[in-house]
Design a protein around this motif. Structure first.
Motif, PDB file in Angstrom:
ATOM      1  N   PHE A  35      -5.328   1.840  -3.341  1.00  0.00           N
ATOM      2  CA  PHE A  35      -5.733   2.612  -2.452  1.00  0.00           C
ATOM      3  C   PHE A  35      -4.576   3.382  -1.651  1.00  0.00           C
ATOM      4  O   PHE A  35      -4.270   4.754  -1.613  1.00  0.00           O
ATOM      5  N   GLU A  36      -3.550   2.550  -1.549  1.00  0.00           N
ATOM      6  CA  GLU A  36      -2.182   3.044  -0.896  1.00  0.00           C
ATOM      7  C   GLU A  36      -1.178   3.610  -2.050  1.00  0.00           C
ATOM      8  O   GLU A  36      -0.032   4.149  -1.792  1.00  0.00           O
ATOM      9  N   ASP A  37      -1.585   3.519  -3.200  1.00  0.00           N
ATOM     10  CA  ASP A  37      -1.025   4.279  -4.305  1.00  0.00           C
ATOM     11  C   ASP A  37       0.397   3.526  -4.622  1.00  0.00           C
ATOM     12  O   ASP A  37       1.330   3.808  -5.381  1.00  0.00           O
ATOM     13  N   TYR A  38       0.310   2.070  -4.360  1.00  0.00           N
ATOM     14  CA  TYR A  38       1.569   1.140  -4.840  1.00  0.00           C
ATOM     15  C   TYR A  38       1.097   0.717  -6.234  1.00  0.00           C
ATOM     16  O   TYR A  38       1.954   0.404  -6.861  1.00  0.00           O
ATOM     17  N   ARG A  39      -0.197   0.646  -6.712  1.00  0.00           N
ATOM     18  CA  ARG A  39      -0.635   0.181  -7.938  1.00  0.00           C
ATOM     19  C   ARG A  39      -1.401   0.930  -8.785  1.00  0.00           C
ATOM     20  O   ARG A  39      -1.992   1.893  -7.986  1.00  0.00           O
ATOM     21  N   LYS A  40      -1.608   0.956  -9.882  1.00  0.00           N
ATOM     22  CA  LYS A  40      -2.531   1.879 -10.544  1.00  0.00           C
ATOM     23  C   LYS A  40      -3.700   0.846 -10.894  1.00  0.00           C
ATOM     24  O   LYS A  40      -5.016   1.348 -11.092  1.00  0.00           O
ATOM     25  N   THR A  41      -3.672  -0.426 -11.192  1.00  0.00           N
ATOM     26  CA  THR A  41      -4.514  -1.227 -11.579  1.00  0.00           C
ATOM     27  C   THR A  41      -4.728  -2.376 -10.697  1.00  0.00           C
ATOM     28  O   THR A  41      -3.951  -2.771 -10.217  1.00  0.00           O
ATOM     29  N   ASN A  42      -5.940  -3.151 -10.970  1.00  0.00           N
ATOM     30  CA  ASN A  42      -5.975  -4.413 -10.146  1.00  0.00           C
ATOM     31  C   ASN A  42      -6.160  -5.532 -11.207  1.00  0.00           C
ATOM     32  O   ASN A  42      -6.697  -5.648 -12.147  1.00  0.00           O
ATOM     33  N   PRO A  43      -4.915  -6.487 -11.053  1.00  0.00           N
ATOM     34  CA  PRO A  43      -4.623  -7.552 -12.008  1.00  0.00           C
ATOM     35  C   PRO A  43      -6.002  -8.496 -12.023  1.00  0.00           C
ATOM     36  O   PRO A  43      -6.085  -9.535 -13.010  1.00  0.00           O
ATOM     37  N   LEU A  44      -6.965  -8.360 -11.133  1.00  0.00           N
ATOM     38  CA  LEU A  44      -8.108  -9.377 -11.101  1.00  0.00           C
ATOM     39  C   LEU A  44      -9.263  -8.817 -11.609  1.00  0.00           C
ATOM     40  O   LEU A  44     -10.399  -9.337 -11.456  1.00  0.00           O
ATOM     41  N   GLU A  45      -9.185  -7.312 -12.075  1.00  0.00           N
ATOM     42  CA  GLU A  45     -10.202  -6.509 -12.424  1.00  0.00           C
ATOM     43  C   GLU A  45     -11.180  -7.334 -13.729  1.00  0.00           C
ATOM     44  O   GLU A  45     -12.457  -7.266 -13.478  1.00  0.00           O
ATOM     45  N   LEU A  46     -10.742  -8.048 -14.540  1.00  0.00           N
ATOM     46  CA  LEU A  46     -11.538  -8.592 -15.436  1.00  0.00           C
ATOM     47  C   LEU A  46     -11.746  -9.958 -15.379  1.00  0.00           C
ATOM     48  O   LEU A  46     -12.209 -10.997 -16.178  1.00  0.00           O
ATOM     49  N   ILE A  47     -11.106 -10.649 -14.212  1.00  0.00           N
ATOM     50  CA  ILE A  47     -11.286 -12.138 -13.958  1.00  0.00           C
ATOM     51  C   ILE A  47     -12.575 -12.335 -12.844  1.00  0.00           C
ATOM     52  O   ILE A  47     -12.711 -11.751 -11.962  1.00  0.00           O
ATOM     53  N   GLU A  48     -13.485 -13.181 -13.625  1.00  0.00           N
ATOM     54  CA  GLU A  48     -14.743 -13.399 -13.228  1.00  0.00           C
ATOM     55  C   GLU A  48     -14.847 -14.689 -12.081  1.00  0.00           C
ATOM     56  O   GLU A  48     -13.913 -15.469 -12.392  1.00  0.00           O
ATOM     57  N   SER A  49     -15.469 -14.839 -11.153  1.00  0.00           N
ATOM     58  CA  SER A  49     -15.771 -15.487 -10.059  1.00  0.00           C
ATOM     59  C   SER A  49     -16.761 -16.444 -10.651  1.00  0.00           C
ATOM     60  O   SER A  49     -17.582 -16.270 -11.345  1.00  0.00           O
ATOM     61  N   PRO A  50     -16.463 -17.926 -10.381  1.00  0.00           N
ATOM     62  CA  PRO A  50     -17.384 -18.879 -10.766  1.00  0.00           C
ATOM     63  C   PRO A  50     -18.685 -18.494 -10.329  1.00  0.00           C
ATOM     64  O   PRO A  50     -19.118 -17.959  -9.310  1.00  0.00           O
ATOM     65  N   ARG A  51     -19.683 -18.631 -11.279  1.00  0.00           N
ATOM     66  CA  ARG A  51     -21.291 -18.480 -10.863  1.00  0.00           C
ATOM     67  C   ARG A  51     -21.451 -19.444  -9.611  1.00  0.00           C
ATOM     68  O   ARG A  51     -21.545 -20.472 -10.178  1.00  0.00           O
ATOM     69  N   LEU A  52     -22.294 -18.910  -8.835  1.00  0.00           N
ATOM     70  CA  LEU A  52     -22.682 -19.850  -7.736  1.00  0.00           C
ATOM     71  C   LEU A  52     -24.132 -19.448  -7.628  1.00  0.00           C
ATOM     72  O   LEU A  52     -24.705 -18.616  -7.527  1.00  0.00           O
ATOM     73  N   GLY A  53     -24.770 -20.853  -7.303  1.00  0.00           N
ATOM     74  CA  GLY A  53     -26.175 -20.885  -6.955  1.00  0.00           C
ATOM     75  C   GLY A  53     -26.399 -20.404  -5.495  1.00  0.00           C
ATOM     76  O   GLY A  53     -25.298 -20.699  -4.677  1.00  0.00           O
ATOM     77  N   ARG A  54     -27.429 -20.071  -5.125  1.00  0.00           N
ATOM     78  CA  ARG A  54     -27.561 -19.629  -3.832  1.00  0.00           C
ATOM     79  C   ARG A  54     -27.725 -20.793  -3.013  1.00  0.00           C
ATOM     80  O   ARG A  54     -28.681 -21.355  -3.206  1.00  0.00           O
ATOM     81  N   GLN A  55     -26.585 -20.979  -1.841  1.00  0.00           N
ATOM     82  CA  GLN A  55     -26.997 -22.258  -1.269  1.00  0.00           C
ATOM     83  C   GLN A  55     -27.633 -22.171  -0.064  1.00  0.00           C
ATOM     84  O   GLN A  55     -27.428 -21.178   1.050  1.00  0.00           O
ATOM     85  N   LEU A  56     -28.647 -22.899   0.039  1.00  0.00           N
ATOM     86  CA  LEU A  56     -29.564 -22.744   1.284  1.00  0.00           C
ATOM     87  C   LEU A  56     -29.106 -23.658   2.542  1.00  0.00           C
ATOM     88  O   LEU A  56     -28.545 -24.859   2.332  1.00  0.00           O
ATOM     89  N   PRO A  57     -29.161 -22.882   3.600  1.00  0.00           N
ATOM     90  CA  PRO A  57     -28.460 -23.470   4.802  1.00  0.00           C
ATOM     91  C   PRO A  57     -29.432 -24.863   5.345  1.00  0.00           C
ATOM     92  O   PRO A  57     -30.498 -24.618   5.273  1.00  0.00           O
ATOM     93  N   ASP A  58     -28.744 -25.743   5.969  1.00  0.00           N
ATOM     94  CA  ASP A  58     -29.201 -26.722   6.540  1.00  0.00           C
ATOM     95  C   ASP A  58     -29.926 -26.254   7.899  1.00  0.00           C
ATOM     96  O   ASP A  58     -29.565 -25.270   8.585  1.00  0.00           O
ATOM     97  N   THR A  59     -31.215 -26.818   8.068  1.00  0.00           N
ATOM     98  CA  THR A  59     -31.954 -26.239   9.266  1.00  0.00           C
ATOM     99  C   THR A  59     -32.293 -27.786  10.043  1.00  0.00           C
ATOM    100  O   THR A  59     -32.347 -28.819   9.394  1.00  0.00           O
ATOM    101  N   LEU A  60     -32.519 -27.550  11.364  1.00  0.00           N
ATOM    102  CA  LEU A  60     -33.135 -28.685  12.247  1.00  0.00           C
ATOM    103  C   LEU A  60     -34.509 -28.296  12.485  1.00  0.00           C
ATOM    104  O   LEU A  60     -34.907 -27.151  12.669  1.00  0.00           O
ATOM    105  N   SER A  61     -35.402 -29.519  12.566  1.00  0.00           N
ATOM    106  CA  SER A  61     -36.767 -29.096  13.016  1.00  0.00           C
ATOM    107  C   SER A  61     -36.743 -28.977  14.575  1.00  0.00           C
ATOM    108  O   SER A  61     -35.879 -29.230  15.106  1.00  0.00           O
ATOM    109  N   THR A  62     -37.957 -28.460  15.151  1.00  0.00           N
ATOM    110  CA  THR A  62     -38.060 -28.374  16.485  1.00  0.00           C
ATOM    111  C   THR A  62     -37.776 -29.597  17.192  1.00  0.00           C
ATOM    112  O   THR A  62     -37.269 -29.783  18.382  1.00  0.00           O
TER     113      THR A  62
END
Length: 298
Positions: free
Chosen positions: A88-115
């Motif tokens: 964005f600031e014109d220091y680089r032309k490309t992002n070196p992480l452009e083709l690096i994929e993050s690990p696939r994560l399952g949706r993590q359900l938050p812990d809850t407390l009962s009333t």
């Protein structure tokens, strides 16, 4: 451009341009410092402008052995944002992480407390202790309003609009929102404010901050975590809980009792409805009762 200057400029951008919270900015800094430490350890004298995809791949491969998948995903996301800024600031032309994929994560359900568990935890508060009424007001506010920890510790007396039934909250990105507050929660805040806090010697810079420590200063996030951890131990609650658990419980209990998901989104201050949808982890009995109550063929 060296790393120190790049990190300084990036953090300034995150604070001024994007208005991110200090904790979020610190996490971005730590992600970049992991990369610079790796370069230093292997004596790789590469600037942020020159670093290439293969350098990043080697770094990710090594650090993946030290981090779980969720931490890896956050690290990759943080670094992508950093190099996007350099583009964005014109220091680089490309992002070196452009083709690096993050690990696939399952949706993590938050812990809850009962009333029942929340009641047990609140009953464990020793009201004879000097901080008892304060701690009760804190827990009731976390659960009664669904606040984040940062929103709770920054809550101001001038933000309490009890006559209108709302409190003004400053959330992520310094975005303000009005959160409804019921009379039950108001009662415990008022008891603390008018019967306990009024007798404290308050440091001048914290005169408008609602919840104070014994020295008349603002509470820290760590202190709220300590309070919750101690209470869960005394209430013999086996779940691993944190202050955020009350926010999850707030949303889940509203949803289970028929509240509209969009309304919950507004109260929680979520930008996207998909973030709020994580609270759709309702039991099948409740889902069936909703079908029978609202479907015309039921």
């Amino acid at each position: 451009m060296n790393w120190e200057q790049a990190i300084q400029d990036f953090t300034y951008y995150l604070k001024i341009e994007r208005g991110l919270a200090d904790n979020t900015i610190q996490n971005y800094r730590l992600d970049i410092l992991k990369l610079t430490n790796y370069l230093s350890d292997f004596d790789l004298k590469i600037s942020p402008v020159e670093i290439a995809e293969e350098d990043i791949q080697s770094f990710i491969y090594i650090i993946s052995k030290l981090l779980n998948e969720r931490s890896q995903s956050r690290l990759i996301s943080g670094l992508k944002s950093f190099f996007d800024y350099l583009i964005f600031e014109d220091y680089r032309k490309t992002n070196p992480l452009e083709l690096i994929e993050s690990p696939r994560l399952g949706r993590q359900l938050p812990d809850t407390l009962s009333t029942e568990e929340i009641d047990r935890l609140i009953d464990a508060i020793d009201l004879s202790h000097p901080q008892g009424q304060r701690n009760k007001a804190i827990i009731e506010t976390l659960y009664g309003c669904g606040l984040r920890v940062s929103e709770l510790i920054n809550l101001k007396i001038s933000d309490l609009h009890f006559e209108a039934g709302f409190v003004k909250v400053v959330g992520k990105g310094n975005k303000e929102r009005l959160v409804p507050i019921n009379a039950y929660t108001q009662k415990f805040i008022t008891i603390y404010k008018d019967e306990v806090r009024i007798h404290q010697e308050v440091k001048p810079e914290f005169t408008d901050i609602l919840f104070l420590n014994r020295r008349g200063a603002q509470l820290t996030r760590a202190m709220i975590f300590t309070i919750v951890k101690q209470l869960s131990k005394e209430a013999h609650i086996q779940k691993k809980i944190s202050p955020h658990t009350f926010r999850h419980s707030f949303a889940t209990h509203l949803l289970e009792n028929g509240a509209n998901l969009r309304v919950i989104q507004q109260m929680l201050g979520h930008e996207s409805i998909t973030t709020t949808e994580i609270y759709m982890h309702l039991d099948k009995t409740h889902l069936r009762s909703v079908l029978e109550k609202f479907h015309p063929r039921a």
